[in-house]
Scaffold this active site. Structure first.
Site, PDB file in Angstrom:
ATOM      1  N   HIS A 212       0.813  -1.218   0.000  1.00  0.00           N
ATOM      2  CA  HIS A 212       0.000   0.000   0.000  1.00  0.00           C
ATOM      3  C   HIS A 212       0.844   1.264   0.000  1.00  0.00           C
ATOM      4  CE1 HIS A 212      -4.078  -1.948   1.130  1.00  0.00           C
ATOM      5  NE2 HIS A 212      -3.471  -2.534   0.130  1.00  0.00           N
ATOM      6  N   SER A 216       0.184  -1.070  -6.176  1.00  0.00           N
ATOM      7  CA  SER A 216       0.303  -2.267  -7.000  1.00  0.00           C
ATOM      8  C   SER A 216       1.020  -1.929  -8.296  1.00  0.00           C
ATOM      9  CB  SER A 216      -1.085  -2.806  -7.351  1.00  0.00           C
ATOM     10  OG  SER A 216      -1.744  -3.275  -6.222  1.00  0.00           O
ATOM     11  N   LYS A 240     -14.002  -8.498  -7.892  1.00  0.00           N
ATOM     12  CA  LYS A 240     -13.165  -9.324  -8.762  1.00  0.00           C
ATOM     13  C   LYS A 240     -12.458 -10.418  -7.949  1.00  0.00           C
ATOM     14  CE  LYS A 240      -9.860  -8.920 -12.515  1.00  0.00           C
ATOM     15  NZ  LYS A 240      -9.026  -8.034 -13.291  1.00  0.00           N
ATOM     16  N   ASP A 241     -12.003 -10.041  -6.752  1.00  0.00           N
ATOM     17  CA  ASP A 241     -11.360 -11.041  -5.900  1.00  0.00           C
ATOM     18  C   ASP A 241     -12.349 -12.119  -5.465  1.00  0.00           C
ATOM     19  OD1 ASP A 241      -8.849 -10.006  -6.060  1.00  0.00           O
ATOM     20  OD2 ASP A 241      -8.945  -8.880  -4.183  1.00  0.00           O
ATOM     21  N   GLU A 284       6.827 -33.800  -1.624  1.00  0.00           N
ATOM     22  CA  GLU A 284       5.585 -33.373  -2.256  1.00  0.00           C
ATOM     23  C   GLU A 284       5.920 -32.628  -3.550  1.00  0.00           C
ATOM     24  OE1 GLU A 284       3.203 -35.161  -0.792  1.00  0.00           O
ATOM     25  OE2 GLU A 284       1.948 -33.492  -0.161  1.00  0.00           O
TER      26      GLU A 284
END
Lengths: 404, 182
Positions: A212, A216, A240-241, A284
């Site tokens: 922040h 972004s 959107k998220d 894994e």
């Protein structure tokens, strides 16, 4: 004082404890680039899966017993007797795979769009620290079911520390709390497996604070200066998220309900036996590329250093990549190398699952070399010689074009 | 003149202060280092783990040419009753060809009894070769299935990524047929 909230109680409280205005700034008002594509969903996805892992893990911890002779049975007890225990355990074990899948995509997005470049170096570092903590947590957690793969995976990984000159064996004994993996090891692994996720939460918080502060990155990779280039986080990116969550939950559910064991190893349903090593030890899937690097090098210490170096090298990536242009969209040559790098990484994962002999060993050596060549030779040189495409001044691409 | 003296005085008090700061912080650092030690050491093997440190074993049941596995400190110990041929093979080897050169004579107390910790020196797997049905590797000893190290009939690494020979535990013969490991 500026009234930030209409509600009087809220305003009174916020004046004394500003978490509400902080949350509003972060989740509602935060100006976000308007051109973010779906690759930018993976940050919030990583956040939601972290919450899911902590909640499901907490519930599992209420039924699990971290004692060498009870651990395996207590996991079976969760699977068979505990109400919805099977569901919670599968959410947790599949969730680990999903977490890594999401974070790998998140990192790959950062690499493609140059999100690690100035002024986001610290944001990038914090991300790598989260990744390292995730690796530790996943490794510790995989030990807890106390199956054959748990036991021997833990043996192999803790023995990596014996490569340390002079005091290596003492370090291993100290880590294990004994001379081999046993009850003391299981206890401390459980304790740390419980702790580290909360440290991850803390670093995620810093990651977001840093995000922040600098804002972004965006697909064009330019600094946004116009007001119109940004839109408030809510409702545009919250919705959107949430849409991203929906798509992810479908994929997550397919694995949980139909393919819960497809990402794991069947050997881990055999209780740990300290006197029998399984024929073929594999970690894994999400560790395979790094495992391949470890085994590609015939000298133990060098192999360990190369494996660590393959992740630590990301810390200096902002300076290894000498190109000023961030996004791959304007770097036609780097774009090719980017995809070669991704392909190379996937091939590393594939050879990591094979026995390191014959041509598999040769492939793993070529890919390991290329991994480091990409960072240490290609990136620095490319920044100096690559002819980048003209970068627009703003995301509307209306006005003049900046020459590079 | 007075000015200079004053400055000197200020400078010397500053030096004194820096010295005090330095000594205080270093004492604090040394003190915390000592205070941290119990926390670090608490993660080392506990007394009950160390108490399992020794084990007695009766050799009379192990026939020539066969091996037995005993658990010692959570690790397997291979007890191999070697044949004449195995002893000769182990002693014929040219030491300069070994990765971790050691004479077979230095690895045994009695030549027919080879006693080694059955943990591969690479990454801690347990080599195959204890059962008669197991593969014994290219050198008639043990073979580690994890990353392909081969050990000979003296437990020395001959091929593969392992850096060292199989470890010899501390042991002694209590009598003709009995050993004490640890």
């Amino acid at each position: 004082m500026v009234k930030k909230f209409k509600n009087k109680t809220l305003a009174w409280l916020d004046y004394r404890l500003p978490i509400f205005s902080i949350l509003r700034e972060a989740l509602v008002d935060h100006p976000t680039p308007r051109n973010l594509n779906y690759w930018w969903n993976f940050g919030s996805l990583a956040g939601i899966i972290l919450v899911i892992m902590i909640v499901s893990g907490l519930l599992l911890s209420m039924h699990y017993v971290a004692k060498a002779d009870l651990a395996f049975d207590s996991v079976e007890h969760i699977m068979r007797d505990v109400n919805y225990g099977w569901l919670i355990r599968y959410i947790h074990s599949v969730g680990a795979s999903m977490f890594f899948l999401i974070v790998y995509i998140h990192i790959a997005r950062g690499l493609y769009y140059g999100s690690y470049k100035s002024p986001r170096e610290v944001l990038w570092w914090l991300g790598i620290i989260i990744f390292l903590l995730m690796i530790a947590t996943a490794f510790l957690g995989y030990t807890l079911p106390w199956g054959q793969m748990s036991f021997w995976g833990a043996t192999v990984i803790t023995n990596l520390f014996s490569a340390v000159p002079l005091i290596g064996d003492n370090i291993v004994t100290w880590l294990l709390g004994g001379f081999s993996i046993d009850n003391p090891t299981l206890n401390r692994f459980y304790s740390l497996h419980f702790l580290i996720p909360f440290i991850i939460v803390g670093v995620v918080f810093l990651h977001i604070v840093s995000l922040h502060k600098v804002g972004s990155n965006n697909p064009i990779g330019i600094d946004l200066t116009l007001k119109q280039e940004k839109i408030p986080f809510h409702p545009y990116y919250t919705i959107k998220d949430f849409f991203g969550f929906g798509v992810f939950f479908i994929i997550f559910s397919i694995f949980i309900f139909f393919l819960p064991n497809s990402l794991g190893h069947p050997n881990n349903y055999i209780p740990a036996d300290p006197l029998v090593t399984p024929e073929h030890i594999v970690p894994e899937w999400y560790f395979l590329p790094f495992y391949a690097i470890l085994r590609a090098i015939p000298f133990k210490l060098l192999g360990v250093l190369a494996m660590l170096g393959s992740i630590l090298i990301l810390f200096v990536l902002p300076w290894l990549d000498t190109c000023k242009v961030r996004s791959c969209r304007f770097r036609p040559v780097y774009k090719q190398f980017y995809w070669i790098f991704i392909f190379n990484f996937i091939v590393l994962g594939w050879v990591g699952s094979k026995v390191p002999e014959g041509h598999y060993l040769i492939i793993s050596r070529i890919c390991t070399t290329y991994y480091f060549v990409h960072f240490l030779i290609i990136l620095p040189i490319l920044g100096m010689f690559e002819k980048t495409l003209p970068v627009p001044l703003n995301i509307f691409r209306t006005s003049k074009v900046k020459k590079n | 003149m007075i000015q200079i003296n004053k400055r000197k005085k200020i400078k010397s008090t500053k030096d004194r202060r820096n010295f005090l700061k330095l000594t205080t912080t270093s004492m604090a650092a040394v003190g915390s280092a000592f205070a941290i030690w119990p926390f670090i050491d608490s993660m080392n093997p506990a007394a009950d783990v160390l108490a399992l440190g020794s084990k007695e074993f009766d050799l009379s049941n192990v026939e020539e040419g066969s091996s037995k596995t005993v658990k010692w400190r959570g690790k397997p110990v291979f007890i191999k009753h070697r044949t004449k041929k195995e002893i000769n093979d182990a002693r014929k080897v040219d030491l300069s060809k070994l990765k971790d050169p050691e004479k077979d004579e230095d690895r045994v107390i009695k030549p027919e009894w080879l006693i080694v910790v059955g943990v591969c020196s690479h990454l801690g797997c347990i080599p195959l070769g204890q059962k008669s049905s197991d593969t014994k590797g290219d050198f008639d000893g043990w073979f580690c299935p994890c990353h392909g190290s081969h050990y000979d009939s003296s437990g020395r690494v001959r091929k593969g990524p392992a850096p060292k020979n199989l470890l010899i535990p501390k042991y002694k013969f209590i009598n003709e047929n009995k050993i004490k490991i640890g």
